[in-house]
Write a protein that holds these residues in place. Structure first.
Motif, PDB file in Angstrom:
ATOM      1  N   ALA A  55       0.834  -1.194   0.000  1.00 49.40           N
ATOM      2  CA  ALA A  55       0.000   0.000   0.000  1.00 49.40           C
ATOM      3  C   ALA A  55       0.868   1.243   0.000  1.00 49.40           C
ATOM      4  O   ALA A  55       2.033   1.222   0.420  1.00 49.40           O
ATOM      5  CB  ALA A  55      -0.926   0.002   1.208  1.00 49.40           C
ATOM      6  N   LYS A 112       0.649   5.982  -0.036  1.00 49.48           N
ATOM      7  CA  LYS A 112      -0.116   7.179   0.229  1.00 49.48           C
ATOM      8  C   LYS A 112      -0.387   7.924  -1.068  1.00 49.48           C
ATOM      9  O   LYS A 112       0.425   7.911  -1.997  1.00 49.48           O
ATOM     10  CB  LYS A 112       0.631   8.102   1.198  1.00 49.48           C
ATOM     11  CG  LYS A 112       0.858   7.489   2.569  1.00 49.48           C
ATOM     12  CD  LYS A 112       1.596   8.441   3.491  1.00 49.48           C
ATOM     13  CE  LYS A 112       0.769   9.665   3.845  1.00 49.48           C
ATOM     14  NZ  LYS A 112      -0.462   9.325   4.597  1.00 49.48           N
ATOM     15  N   ASN A 113      -1.539   8.585  -1.123  1.00 54.05           N
ATOM     16  CA  ASN A 113      -1.860   9.427  -2.268  1.00 54.05           C
ATOM     17  C   ASN A 113      -1.621  10.903  -1.991  1.00 54.05           C
ATOM     18  O   ASN A 113      -1.542  11.712  -2.915  1.00 54.05           O
ATOM     19  CB  ASN A 113      -3.325   9.244  -2.679  1.00 54.05           C
ATOM     20  CG  ASN A 113      -3.583   7.857  -3.224  1.00 54.05           C
ATOM     21  OD1 ASN A 113      -2.648   7.170  -3.616  1.00 54.05           O
ATOM     22  ND2 ASN A 113      -4.834   7.442  -3.236  1.00 54.05           N
ATOM     23  N   TRP A 162      -3.042   5.142   5.027  1.00 54.29           N
ATOM     24  CA  TRP A 162      -2.751   4.618   3.692  1.00 54.29           C
ATOM     25  C   TRP A 162      -3.987   4.781   2.823  1.00 54.29           C
ATOM     26  O   TRP A 162      -5.111   4.643   3.298  1.00 54.29           O
ATOM     27  CB  TRP A 162      -2.336   3.149   3.765  1.00 54.29           C
ATOM     28  CG  TRP A 162      -1.239   2.931   4.770  1.00 54.29           C
ATOM     29  CD1 TRP A 162      -1.360   2.465   6.032  1.00 54.29           C
ATOM     30  CD2 TRP A 162       0.142   3.248   4.586  1.00 54.29           C
ATOM     31  NE1 TRP A 162      -0.147   2.441   6.670  1.00 54.29           N
ATOM     32  CE2 TRP A 162       0.808   2.925   5.799  1.00 54.29           C
ATOM     33  CE3 TRP A 162       0.895   3.766   3.533  1.00 54.29           C
ATOM     34  CZ2 TRP A 162       2.172   3.096   5.984  1.00 54.29           C
ATOM     35  CZ3 TRP A 162       2.253   3.938   3.707  1.00 54.29           C
ATOM     36  CH2 TRP A 162       2.884   3.609   4.911  1.00 54.29           C
ATOM     37  N   GLN A 163      -3.785   5.046   1.553  1.00 58.36           N
ATOM     38  CA  GLN A 163      -4.930   5.310   0.667  1.00 58.36           C
ATOM     39  C   GLN A 163      -5.085   4.308  -0.484  1.00 58.36           C
ATOM     40  O   GLN A 163      -6.185   4.017  -0.911  1.00 58.36           O
ATOM     41  CB  GLN A 163      -4.819   6.721   0.061  1.00 58.36           C
ATOM     42  CG  GLN A 163      -5.131   7.849   1.010  1.00 58.36           C
ATOM     43  CD  GLN A 163      -3.881   8.338   1.734  1.00 58.36           C
ATOM     44  OE1 GLN A 163      -2.779   8.150   1.245  1.00 58.36           O
ATOM     45  NE2 GLN A 163      -4.058   8.933   2.891  1.00 58.36           N
ATOM     46  N   THR A 164      -3.983   3.786  -1.019  1.00 57.19           N
ATOM     47  CA  THR A 164      -4.071   2.973  -2.235  1.00 57.19           C
ATOM     48  C   THR A 164      -3.355   1.644  -2.049  1.00 57.19           C
ATOM     49  O   THR A 164      -2.232   1.600  -1.536  1.00 57.19           O
ATOM     50  CB  THR A 164      -3.436   3.704  -3.434  1.00 57.19           C
ATOM     51  OG1 THR A 164      -4.150   4.914  -3.652  1.00 57.19           O
ATOM     52  CG2 THR A 164      -3.502   2.850  -4.698  1.00 57.19           C
ATOM     53  N   VAL A 221      -1.484  -1.052  -3.988  1.00 52.40           N
ATOM     54  CA  VAL A 221      -0.815  -1.245  -5.271  1.00 52.40           C
ATOM     55  C   VAL A 221      -1.068  -2.661  -5.790  1.00 52.40           C
ATOM     56  O   VAL A 221      -1.379  -2.889  -6.947  1.00 52.40           O
ATOM     57  CB  VAL A 221       0.686  -0.963  -5.148  1.00 52.40           C
ATOM     58  CG1 VAL A 221       1.398  -1.196  -6.474  1.00 52.40           C
ATOM     59  CG2 VAL A 221       0.902   0.473  -4.677  1.00 52.40           C
ATOM     60  N   PRO A 266     -10.239   0.587   3.848  1.00 50.76           N
ATOM     61  CA  PRO A 266     -10.274   2.052   3.809  1.00 50.76           C
ATOM     62  C   PRO A 266     -11.013   2.679   4.990  1.00 50.76           C
ATOM     63  O   PRO A 266     -10.773   3.843   5.321  1.00 50.76           O
ATOM     64  CB  PRO A 266     -10.999   2.338   2.486  1.00 50.76           C
ATOM     65  CG  PRO A 266     -10.755   1.133   1.650  1.00 50.76           C
ATOM     66  CD  PRO A 266     -10.745  -0.016   2.602  1.00 50.76           C
ATOM     67  N   ASN A 285       4.059  11.815  -0.147  1.00 53.51           N
ATOM     68  CA  ASN A 285       3.414  10.784  -0.980  1.00 53.51           C
ATOM     69  C   ASN A 285       4.294  10.491  -2.197  1.00 53.51           C
ATOM     70  O   ASN A 285       3.980  10.821  -3.331  1.00 53.51           O
ATOM     71  CB  ASN A 285       2.022  11.235  -1.412  1.00 53.51           C
ATOM     72  CG  ASN A 285       2.042  12.532  -2.191  1.00 53.51           C
ATOM     73  OD1 ASN A 285       2.857  13.408  -1.900  1.00 53.51           O
ATOM     74  ND2 ASN A 285       1.135  12.674  -3.156  1.00 53.51           N
TER      75      ASN A 285
END
Length: 649
Positions: free
Chosen positions: A502, A504-505, A520-522, A524, A541, A637
């Motif tokens: 994962a 960050k965006n 954490w946002q995304t 991978v 999320p 990020n």
């Protein structure tokens, strides 16, 4: 019936089905001359020119035993039903319309020379597609039944029938029925609900000494018909037939003609040592409405032991191959030994369905093997569905679904034990391998899952099972579903690492003198795919700081990288810790840390050693930045900011 042999009268081969050549014998007796000629020469030389009706009408009052007569055809000269007959003045056998003919007046009978192969044309079948040949084929089968052995030959042609052909009265016979090939020797059913062949043998206690061979025939229906082929030995509570050869069904075609179809292709009941090989078995495509597909291409019922299903093409059915113990009573025994290899199942709602009886005194359905071949699903059920099945193997099969989103499953197991699913390709199904109910000793290994959703789902009640070596789209993915299963599952991940990554965006600001968990946002990539209700993720999320450990996992390694920017000198550290109380460790245990005393741009990288976890707690980790001095800190990020967890076991 008298049996004529060469000691009395020379045997004469049965004539060719188109009567191009006729054979006959002079009536002088033992040393008689055997003659032959074609039909035209026979007629021009003043031959008998009679049919079966002419033979019946022949005056026999002046004939003695041994007199011979040549019949040129059954109904007309050259229709294939002719041949040589001998007269026996003392015989009283029943007229069977083919090998025994009773004169219209007088005594005695006409007999064809002895044989164990009975041509249906010699009983009045024409095979022209319009004449009703039911009674003629039935008469030939009846002769075999009376004699306890023999073969029924169906020459090239289309044989219209309007009822099921059956073994009648006392079905104590070893019988073969064969043609010239499934595309040229065709039995055509024209009566709604009627079947093709129904060979129901007499069950003699635990022994089933009678069997059959069915080969080189086509079965076609112009209506919604019954079952094309049935071979049954009833419903014995037990059998012991390992020393008898069972039914052989070879090079048979079962198909629709576009306006009609068979409700079931081939049905075996309590048949030991059976073999179905090199057959084409097709139902009805229903104009492409796949959810309307019904029936089974091959159906096995009750105690079918040591059955081999090989090299068959099975298309357009509700279920391709179906086995059922027929009920849940304790006296409904399970089969053992069902071996299937290199079969192609196309446009099937459910490929293979095994329904053992978990209540039977004998073990569950044991010794099922499915090797190689193709299962192409339509209508979203299961490629292989196993229920109350043990000691099963599914290996090297290509399982695909024509349309995802319908809930299709590659391999479904309910109440099964000792099952290995290995080296298969499962493509574009919604679920790869799923267990339901109490399953034990399940191994899912070295399969390729491509497209679709969840790959491997071990549900509540699945224990002592493992999944390893599987890949999807170039990366391994696994799933364990339902947290309630944690206590009953042991070492479901073994022998291979799985994980997620994962990032960050957006940048995150950390205030001075605080310890803050990174958000954490995304994702991978995620080797575990969680699409079922109640499933657990590495990352959710709704709680973006938490890195979850899937239920049942006992060993992990966590790695993180943090890249920050600050304009002040200070003291900072990054920690991987668990805030959850566990029996193996206290809350807020720091598993790894990395510190940077004074810099404006910095990278922290840290990795835990192998962590042994408490399998009875829902564990998760956080990556915490501890800003003890130096003012606010911005986590960037960029590529260097990430978290990854690797599942070891």
């Amino acid at each position: 019936m008298p049996q004529y042999d060469s000691s009395s009268y020379p045997l004469v081969s049965t004539i060719n089905q188109d009567d191009r050549v006729l054979f006959w014998q002079d009536a002088e007796g033992r040393n008689a001359r055997v003659k032959f000629s074609n039909i035209a020469a026979f007629i021009s030389s003043g031959g008998d020119q009679i049919t079966i009706s002419g033979l019946r009408a022949k005056v026999v009052s002046a004939l003695s035993t041994g007199a011979a007569s040549v019949v040129g055809g059954y109904y007309t000269l050259g229709d294939g039903g002719g041949g040589l007959f001998f007269y026996d003045a003392t015989a009283t056998d029943a007229d069977n319309g083919g090998t025994i003919i009773e004169p219209n007046s007088g005594v005695g009978r006409w007999f064809r020379p002895a044989t164990e192969t009975y041509n249906v044309r010699e009983f009045g079948a024409l095979g022209d597609g319009s004449h009703n040949d039911t009674s003629a084929i039935q008469a030939a089968v009846d002769v075999v039944s009376v004699n306890n052995r023999g073969s029924v030959y169906i020459p090239s042609g289309k044989y219209k029938i309007s009822a099921t052909i059956e073994l009648t009265a006392t079905p104590d016979a070893n019988i073969a029925i064969f043609g010239d090939g499934p595309n040229v020797s065709i039995i055509n059913q024209t009566q709604v609900g009627s079947g093709g062949l129904d060979f129901s043998f007499k069950n003699t206690g635990i022994q089933q000494p009678y069997t059959c061979t069915i080969r080189d025939l086509g079965f076609e229906s112009t209506v919604v018909a019954g079952t094309a082929i049935i071979v049954s030995y009833g419903d014995p509570a037990s059998t012991s037939e390992h020393y008898y050869h069972g039914p052989l069904i070879e090079n048979v075609g079962v198909r629709s003609n576009g306006s009609g179809y068979w409700s079931t292709g081939i049905d075996l009941e309590s048949a030991w040592n059976a073999k179905i090989t090199d057959c084409f078995i097709s139902g009805s495509p229903f104009g492409g409405t796949w959810t309307s597909l019904i029936g089974s291409g091959i159906r096995l019922r009750r105690l079918c032991a040591n059955t081999h299903i090989l090299n068959n093409s099975i298309n357009f059915w509700g279920t391709g191959v179906y086995y059922s113990a027929e009920g849940s009573a304790a006296n409904n025994p399970n089969a053992e030994g069902l071996f299937c290899s290199n079969n192609s199942l196309v446009a099937i709602r459910r490929g293979v369905w095994i329904q053992g009886n978990s209540s039977a005194s004998s073990p569950w359905m044991t010794g099922f093997q499915w090797n190689g071949g193709l299962i192409e699903l339509r209508g979203g059920l299961a490629g292989i569905q196993l229920e109350a099945c043990s000691q099963a193997r599914v290996n090297g099969t290509y399982i695909i679904d024509g349309a995802t989103g319908a809930g299709a499953i590659g391999v479904y197991m309910g109440t099964c034990t000792d099952v290995i699913i290995s080296s298969n390709q499962v493509y574009a199904l919604d679920f790869g391998v799923v267990t339901v109910g109490t399953c034990t000793f399940i191994e899912v290994a070295d399969n390729a899952f491509r497209g679709g959703g969840a790959q491997v789902t071990f549900a509540v009640g699945c224990s002592e099972s493992r999944s390893h070596g599987n890949i999807v789209n170039g990366a391994p993915r696994q799933e364990i579903n339902n947290a309630a299963a944690i206590g009953s599952q042991t070492r479901i991940y073994q022998g291979q690492s799985y994980g997620f990554f994962a990032k960050k965006n957006a940048a995150q600001s950390i205030a001075d003198s605080t310890a803050t968990a990174v958000t954490w946002q995304t994702i991978v990539y995620d080797d575990l795919d969680y699409n079922l209700p109640g499933a657990h993720r590495f990352f959710n999320p709704a709680t973006p700081t938490r890195i979850y450990v899937p239920p049942g996992v006992t060993r992990v390694r966590v790695t993180a990288g943090i890249r920050w920017h600050t304009s002040a000198v200070g003291n900072r550290s990054v920690k991987i810790r668990t805030p959850v109380v566990g029996s193996y460790y206290p809350a807020n245990t720091n598993w790894a840390s990395d510190s940077r005393p004074a810099t404006t741009l910095s990278d922290c990288t840290l990795s835990t050693a192998l962590i042994e976890l408490d399998p009875n707690n829902g564990n998760y980790f956080e990556v915490v930045v501890d800003q003890t001095s130096g003012g606010a800190l911005d986590i960037r990020n960029v590529e260097g900011t990430y978290v990854q967890m690797e599942v070891i076991g």
